[in-house]
Motif scaffolding. Structure first.
Motif, PDB file in Angstrom:
ATOM      1  N   GLN A  44       0.429  18.479  -0.267  1.00  0.00           N
ATOM      2  CA  GLN A  44       1.525  19.266   0.663  1.00  0.00           C
ATOM      3  C   GLN A  44       2.251  18.517   1.516  1.00  0.00           C
ATOM      4  OE1 GLN A  44      -2.502  20.003   3.184  1.00  0.00           O
ATOM      5  NE2 GLN A  44      -1.280  19.675   5.044  1.00  0.00           N
ATOM      6  N   TYR A  45       3.336  19.232   2.100  1.00  0.00           N
ATOM      7  CA  TYR A  45       4.363  18.702   2.916  1.00  0.00           C
ATOM      8  C   TYR A  45       3.732  17.284   3.545  1.00  0.00           C
ATOM      9  CZ  TYR A  45       7.275  22.754   2.322  1.00  0.00           C
ATOM     10  OH  TYR A  45       7.986  23.982   1.856  1.00  0.00           O
ATOM     11  N   SER A  46       4.435  16.162   3.248  1.00  0.00           N
ATOM     12  CA  SER A  46       3.670  14.826   3.734  1.00  0.00           C
ATOM     13  C   SER A  46       4.775  13.906   3.760  1.00  0.00           C
ATOM     14  CB  SER A  46       2.699  14.649   2.787  1.00  0.00           C
ATOM     15  OG  SER A  46       2.026  13.232   3.018  1.00  0.00           O
ATOM     16  N   ASN A  47       4.473  12.927   4.636  1.00  0.00           N
ATOM     17  CA  ASN A  47       5.164  11.467   4.601  1.00  0.00           C
ATOM     18  C   ASN A  47       4.632  10.571   3.485  1.00  0.00           C
ATOM     19  OD1 ASN A  47       6.537  11.745   7.039  1.00  0.00           O
ATOM     20  ND2 ASN A  47       4.750  11.487   8.213  1.00  0.00           N
ATOM     21  N   ILE A  48       5.301  10.035   2.667  1.00  0.00           N
ATOM     22  CA  ILE A  48       4.707   8.844   1.760  1.00  0.00           C
ATOM     23  C   ILE A  48       5.425   7.708   2.485  1.00  0.00           C
ATOM     24  CG2 ILE A  48       5.441   8.020  -0.344  1.00  0.00           C
ATOM     25  CD1 ILE A  48       5.668  11.003  -1.494  1.00  0.00           C
ATOM     26  N   ARG A  49       4.385   6.792   2.785  1.00  0.00           N
ATOM     27  CA  ARG A  49       4.699   5.508   3.286  1.00  0.00           C
ATOM     28  C   ARG A  49       4.381   4.419   2.282  1.00  0.00           C
ATOM     29  NH1 ARG A  49       4.119   6.446   9.068  1.00  0.00           N
ATOM     30  NH2 ARG A  49       3.166   8.515   9.013  1.00  0.00           N
ATOM     31  N   ALA A  50       5.426   3.388   2.407  1.00  0.00           N
ATOM     32  CA  ALA A  50       5.070   2.222   1.963  1.00  0.00           C
ATOM     33  C   ALA A  50       4.929   1.006   2.663  1.00  0.00           C
ATOM     34  CB  ALA A  50       6.167   1.484   0.733  1.00  0.00           C
ATOM     35  N   ILE A  51       3.678   0.234   2.632  1.00  0.00           N
ATOM     36  CA  ILE A  51       3.442  -0.632   3.773  1.00  0.00           C
ATOM     37  C   ILE A  51       3.286  -2.108   2.867  1.00  0.00           C
ATOM     38  CG2 ILE A  51       1.442  -1.271   5.203  1.00  0.00           C
ATOM     39  CD1 ILE A  51       0.721   1.694   5.400  1.00  0.00           C
ATOM     40  N   ALA A  52       4.362  -2.743   3.407  1.00  0.00           N
ATOM     41  CA  ALA A  52       4.315  -4.075   2.735  1.00  0.00           C
ATOM     42  C   ALA A  52       3.848  -5.283   3.317  1.00  0.00           C
ATOM     43  CB  ALA A  52       5.804  -4.326   2.072  1.00  0.00           C
TER      44      ALA A  52
ATOM     45  N   LYS B 204       0.802  -1.252  -0.006  1.00  0.00           N
ATOM     46  CA  LYS B 204       0.027   0.031   0.050  1.00  0.00           C
ATOM     47  C   LYS B 204       0.705   1.202   0.110  1.00  0.00           C
ATOM     48  CE  LYS B 204      -4.035  -1.979   2.285  1.00  0.00           C
ATOM     49  NZ  LYS B 204      -4.976  -1.941   3.446  1.00  0.00           N
ATOM     50  N   LEU B 205       0.708   2.249  -1.073  1.00  0.00           N
ATOM     51  CA  LEU B 205       1.333   3.341  -1.086  1.00  0.00           C
ATOM     52  C   LEU B 205       0.545   4.502  -0.619  1.00  0.00           C
ATOM     53  CD1 LEU B 205       4.113   4.383  -1.912  1.00  0.00           C
ATOM     54  CD2 LEU B 205       2.948   4.936  -4.427  1.00  0.00           C
ATOM     55  N   VAL B 206       1.009   5.170   0.655  1.00  0.00           N
ATOM     56  CA  VAL B 206       0.025   5.972   1.443  1.00  0.00           C
ATOM     57  C   VAL B 206       0.889   7.471   1.359  1.00  0.00           C
ATOM     58  CG1 VAL B 206      -1.144   6.614   3.515  1.00  0.00           C
ATOM     59  CG2 VAL B 206      -0.864   4.366   2.701  1.00  0.00           C
ATOM     60  N   ILE B 207      -0.050   8.581   1.074  1.00  0.00           N
ATOM     61  CA  ILE B 207       0.623   9.800   1.139  1.00  0.00           C
ATOM     62  C   ILE B 207      -0.574  10.416   2.242  1.00  0.00           C
ATOM     63  CG2 ILE B 207       1.100  12.076  -0.240  1.00  0.00           C
ATOM     64  CD1 ILE B 207       1.015  10.151  -2.743  1.00  0.00           C
TER      65      ILE B 207
END
Length: 270
Positions: free
Chosen positions: A119-127, A86-89
Motif C-alpha cells: 500500500q502507499y508507503s515510504n521505502i527506506r534505505a538504511i545504510a 537495510k531496505l525497509v517498506i
C-alpha cells in the motif's frame, strides 16, 4: 439537466486525479508507522540524514506494485563505503525487505532491485558506514503488490526455479580492475504467502529466497538476507570493481531448504 450537473463534480474529480503530476522528487512522507518500527529495525542507534551520501530512486506512482524498482547509489564517491544496507517498506506486512552486506569491490555503491509494495508507503534505505548509520528514501504510491497473482503458472514456475542469467554492461575491451556493471536474474516465484491460487482461491504457501551470496571468484560482492517483499523472479543490478576472476558464483537458499549454486561466466560463450 440536473443529472448532468450532478455528474460534473465527479467528472472534474476524476480528471484531476488522472492529471495529478508525477513528482520527480518524492521525499519520505511523515507517518506514525516508522516510529513504531524504528526500534525493531535499528534499535537505539542514532540515524543520520543520508541524502548527501547516497540517492534513492523509486517511482512516485508505480506501474506495477509487485515489481517496483529501487536504486541506491552513493553520490559521494570519496565518502566512507556503505558496508551494509537495510531496505525497509514501512507499510508492508513484513517491512524489512532485505538486509545486505557489501564487499569492498561494491564501493562506491550502486545497487538496484525490485520489490513488492502493499500500500502507499515510504521505502527506506538504511545504510551502515564506518561513520554511522544513514537513512534516505522515497514515498511510493502503489498497492496490492504482496498479494498480486504470480505471473507464471505454478507448475512452470517450480520447474524453472533456480535458473539464473547474467547480463554484463560495458565494452569487452574494459581492462581488469575497471568499474563495471552487471545484472543477475534468478528464476524463483518468491511467493509471499498472501497470494491466492487463481483456481482454488486458497492461499499459496510462502516460498521465497532467504539467502543469496554473490562472489567474483572468491571475493564477496554482496550477501543478502531476503523476505517476502523481494519481487517474483528477483533481479539485482550492481556496479563493481572487476578483480579479473573469470566468473561469478551465486549461492541461494529458499524457505523450503532448496539450494541453488550456479557459476556464471563473465564472458559469454562465443
Amino acid at each position: 439537466m440536473k443529472l448532468i450537473l450532478a455528474l460534473i463534480p465527479v467528472t472534474l474529480t476524476a480528471s484531476l486525479a488522472l492529471a495529478e503530476p508525477e513528482k520527480p522528487n518524492n521525499p519520505l512522507a511523515d507517518g506514525t508507522t516508522w516510529r513504531d518500527l524504528k526500534g525493531d529495525v535499528v534499535g537505539e542507534a542514532a540515524i543520520l540524514d543520508g541524502s548527501a551520501l547516497f540517492s534513492v530512486t523509486a517511482p512516485y506512482r508505480a506501474n506495477d506494485a509487485a515489481t517496483v524498482p529501487v536504486t541506491i547509489e552513493q553520490t559521494d564517491a570519496a565518502a566512507d563505503p556503505i558496508e551494509s544496507l537495510k531496505l525497509v517498506i514501512d507499510e508492508n506486512p513484513a517491512p524489512v525487505a532485505a538486509e545486505i552486506r557489501f564487499g569492498p569491490a561494491m564501493a562506491p555503491l550502486k545497487f538496484e532491485t525490485r520489490v513488492r509494495v502493499n500500500q502507499y508507503s515510504n521505502i527506506r534505505a538504511i545504510a551502515e558506514t564506518p561513520r554511522g548509520i544513514f537513512m534516505h528514501g522515497r514515498f511510493v504510491k502503489a498497492s496490492g503488490g504482496c498479494s498480486a497473482p504470480a505471473t507464471k503458472d505454478p507448475v512452470a514456475a517450480l520447474k524453472d526455479m533456480g535458473e539464473m542469467r547474467l547480463k554484463l554492461f560495458g565494452g569487452k575491451g574494459e581492462v581488469q580492475k575497471a568499474r563495471r556493471e552487471a545484472q543477475i536474474m534468478i528464476r524463483h516465484p518468491n511467493y509471499s504467502g498472501l497470494q491466492r491460487d487463481q483456481i482454488t482461491q486458497l492461499f499459496v504457501s510462502a516460498k521465497f529466497i532467504t539467502e543469496l551470496v554473490v562472489k567474483q571468484g572468491d571475493e564477496l560482492l554482496f550477501a543478502l538476507d531476503g523476505g517476502i517483499s523481494i519481487s517474483e523472479n528477483p533481479v539485482f543490478r550492481f556496479s563493481y570493481t572487476d578483480n579479473g576472476a573469470p566468473d561469478f558464483t551465486v549461492h541461494a537458499v529458499d524457505t523450503d531448504g532448496n539450494v541453488f549454486d550456479r557459476v556464471l561466466p563473465k564472458t559469454p560463450p562465443a
